[in-house]
Design an enzyme around this catalytic site. Structure first.
Site, PDB file in Angstrom:
ATOM      1  N   HIS A   1       0.676  -1.345  -0.044  1.00 56.04           N
ATOM      2  CA  HIS A   1       0.563  -0.317   0.121  1.00 56.04           C
ATOM      3  C   HIS A   1       1.444   1.076   0.032  1.00 56.04           C
ATOM      4  O   HIS A   1      -0.085   2.674   0.226  1.00 56.04           O
ATOM      5  CB  HIS A   1      -0.831   0.349   1.016  1.00 56.04           C
TER       6      HIS A   1
ATOM      7  N   ARG B   1      -9.705   1.594  -6.975  1.00 54.84           N
ATOM      8  CA  ARG B   1     -11.742   2.452  -7.613  1.00 54.84           C
ATOM      9  C   ARG B   1     -11.859   3.861  -6.953  1.00 54.84           C
ATOM     10  O   ARG B   1     -11.196   4.301  -5.841  1.00 54.84           O
ATOM     11  CB  ARG B   1     -11.784   1.640  -5.479  1.00 54.84           C
TER      12      ARG B   1
ATOM     13  N   ARG C   1     -17.155  -7.944   1.453  1.00 49.15           N
ATOM     14  CA  ARG C   1     -18.159  -7.701   2.528  1.00 49.15           C
ATOM     15  C   ARG C   1     -19.123  -7.758   1.617  1.00 49.15           C
ATOM     16  O   ARG C   1     -20.331  -8.166   1.361  1.00 49.15           O
ATOM     17  CB  ARG C   1     -17.765  -5.995   2.442  1.00 49.15           C
TER      18      ARG C   1
HETATM   19  P1  A3P Z   1     -16.626  -3.756  -0.564  1.00 54.73           P
HETATM   20  O1  A3P Z   1     -16.548  -3.187   0.912  1.00 54.73           O
HETATM   21  O2  A3P Z   1     -17.606  -2.529  -1.442  1.00 54.73           O
HETATM   22  O3  A3P Z   1     -17.535  -5.051  -0.500  1.00 54.73           O
HETATM   23  P2  A3P Z   1      -9.344  -4.965  -0.593  1.00 54.73           P
HETATM   24  O4  A3P Z   1      -9.328  -6.209  -1.214  1.00 54.73           O
HETATM   25  O5  A3P Z   1      -8.244  -3.804  -0.935  1.00 54.73           O
HETATM   26  O6  A3P Z   1      -8.986  -4.774   1.454  1.00 54.73           O
HETATM   27  O7  A3P Z   1     -10.908  -4.045  -0.678  1.00 54.73           O
HETATM   28  C1  A3P Z   1     -11.834  -5.141  -0.509  1.00 54.73           C
HETATM   29  C2  A3P Z   1     -13.017  -4.918  -1.297  1.00 54.73           C
HETATM   30  O8  A3P Z   1     -13.058  -5.436  -2.852  1.00 54.73           O
HETATM   31  C3  A3P Z   1     -13.977  -5.029  -0.574  1.00 54.73           C
HETATM   32  O9  A3P Z   1     -15.431  -3.792  -1.067  1.00 54.73           O
HETATM   33  C4  A3P Z   1     -14.595  -6.297  -0.727  1.00 54.73           C
HETATM   34  O10 A3P Z   1     -16.227  -7.031  -0.301  1.00 54.73           O
HETATM   35  C5  A3P Z   1     -14.336  -6.248  -2.532  1.00 54.73           C
HETATM   36  N1  A3P Z   1     -14.025  -7.737  -2.834  1.00 54.73           N
HETATM   37  C6  A3P Z   1     -12.953  -8.610  -2.094  1.00 54.73           C
HETATM   38  N2  A3P Z   1     -12.634 -10.110  -2.746  1.00 54.73           N
HETATM   39  C7  A3P Z   1     -13.249  -9.599  -4.283  1.00 54.73           C
HETATM   40  C8  A3P Z   1     -14.052  -9.954  -5.234  1.00 54.73           C
HETATM   41  N3  A3P Z   1     -13.382 -11.688  -5.423  1.00 54.73           N
HETATM   42  N4  A3P Z   1     -13.914  -9.833  -6.783  1.00 54.73           N
HETATM   43  C9  A3P Z   1     -15.322  -8.578  -6.184  1.00 54.73           C
HETATM   44  N5  A3P Z   1     -14.805  -7.753  -5.670  1.00 54.73           N
HETATM   45  C10 A3P Z   1     -13.782  -8.122  -3.537  1.00 54.73           C
END
Ligand code: A3P
Length: 343
Positions: A140, A160, A309
């Site tokens: 990050h 995003r 989520r």
């Molecule tokens: P939301 O909280 O909007 O659902 P990171 O992986 O950078 O921590 O980001 C987490 C976000 O990516 C969360 O968004 C999560 O639900 C989503 N996410 C995780 N796995 C995913 C997948 N396989 N496809 C699409 N989105 C995904």
């Protein structure tokens, strides 16, 4: 592997006390401003470590992101793409994604998880990986603060929309706080409105969000062959096109035969939100971040399920007022518009 001596820079606490400080939301304690970006003390320590000790290799692929931009999904895709020939079939029970959370498959440069520990120096494990196989790593850290040796290497950045990033982080931080309450210096509780205000002012983990994105965006314009810039929303809209592009970029393109045989489709399905979030390991497991401090090792815990989520575009509409949504759109337009970037 001999452990490198440096564990915590002796003057770390002293250094923290000289940095600009802000109220944190989500990460416990407070945020410190270092080289123009805000960090929790844990991620800052790791970042400084990485800057001092990490040595990139020509064969590395680094996934970079601002938190909550789709890191978990990209890690899964990269692992699935690179490993698709090694495990017999993508559904073989030994496939890493069926046994481990994607974060335990692709390590961060700046923090250690339970799969990637040797001693307490975070870099020791990364150095121990075999030279023959390309390393998939993630971070990050903002572009301008990356360890110098990374700057010549290949990077995938996932960006995003900040409205969804904010909501995603807010929801994640509620979970994180409840799991780690005793371990974190208790930060005063904070309302979503207050967190929103801080986020708009650039105060968030590895924020300002817009500066984070811009650093990598500019790099992708300057070095398009080495820096691939991908948007979460585009990935959702046309997954197949972007997964093919990602596979080419990381040197594992899908052949037309593989496409005919449905291998590309199988990789996409394996890494889909529905599939990953329903795997036992992601429903019940825990991601452990190992933190070295002057008082020894500490562990921060995140339920694997917290990384999954809703996985949708535009969920911020269900959580923010129209004024809040508009305000973030305006900031994004102001900060990114002149660089030809829309999020
Ligand atoms: P939301 O909280 O909007 O659902 P990171 O992986 O950078 O921590 O980001 C987490 C976000 O990516 C969360 O968004 C999560 O639900 C989503 N996410 C995780 N796995 C995913 C997948 N396989 N496809 C699409 N989105 C995904």
């Amino acid at each position: 592997v001999e452990e490198n001596k440096m564990i915590v820079p002796e003057n770390f606490e002293e250094m923290l006390s000289t940095l600009p400080k802000e109220k944190s939301w989500g990460a416990g304690g407070c945020f410190y401003k270092y080289q123009g970006f805000w960090y929790s003390s844990v991620w800052l320590l790791g970042t400084i470590w990485a800057q001092q000790c990490f040595k990139a290799r020509d064969t590395d692929f680094l996934l970079a992101s601002s938190p909550k931009s789709g890191t978990t999904w990209m890690k899964a895709l990269m692992i699935a793409i690179v490993n698709r020939k090694h495990h017999g079939s993508l559904s073989s029970s030994s496939h890493p994604l069926l046994i481990k959370n994607p974060h335990n498959c692709v390590p961060f440069l700046e923090v250690r998880d339970q799969e990637h520990m040797i001693g307490s120096n975070p870099i020791t494990y990364l150095d121990s990986l075999p030279a023959a196989s390309p390393r998939l790593l993630s971070t990050h850290i903002p572009y301008s603060s990356l360890p110098k040796s990374v700057l010549a290497g290949r990077i995938v950045y996932i960006a995003r929309n900040p409205k969804d990033v904010f909501v995603s982080f807010w929801k994640f931080s509620e979970q994180f706080a409840s799991k780690n309450n005793q371990k974190l210096q208790k930060s005063p509780s904070i309302s979503m409105e207050e967190a929103f205000e801080l986020f708009c002012n650039g105060v968030s983990t590895n924020g300002p969000f817009w500066d984070h994105v811009l650093g990598y965006w500019k790099a992708s314009m300057e070095r398009p062959d080495e820096v691939l810039f991908v948007k979460y929303e585009d990935m959702k809209r046309d997954t197949m096109h972007h997964v093919k592009k990602l596979a080419e970029f990381i040197g594992h393109p899908f052949s037309s035969e593989e496409e005919r045989e449905g291998v590309l489709q199988a990789v996409i399905e394996l890494c889909s939100f529905e599939n990953l979030s329903n795997l036992e390991v992601n429903k019940s497991g825990t991601f452990q971040v190992h933190v070295a401090s002057q008082t020894g090792q500490n562990q921060l815990l995140v339920d694997n399920s917290a990384f999954f989520r809703r996985g949708e575009v535009g969920d911020s509409k269900n959580h923010l007022t129209p004024e809040m949504l508009e305000r973030l759109d305006k900031i994004t337009q102001e900060k990114l518009g002149t660089f030809g970037l829309e999020l």
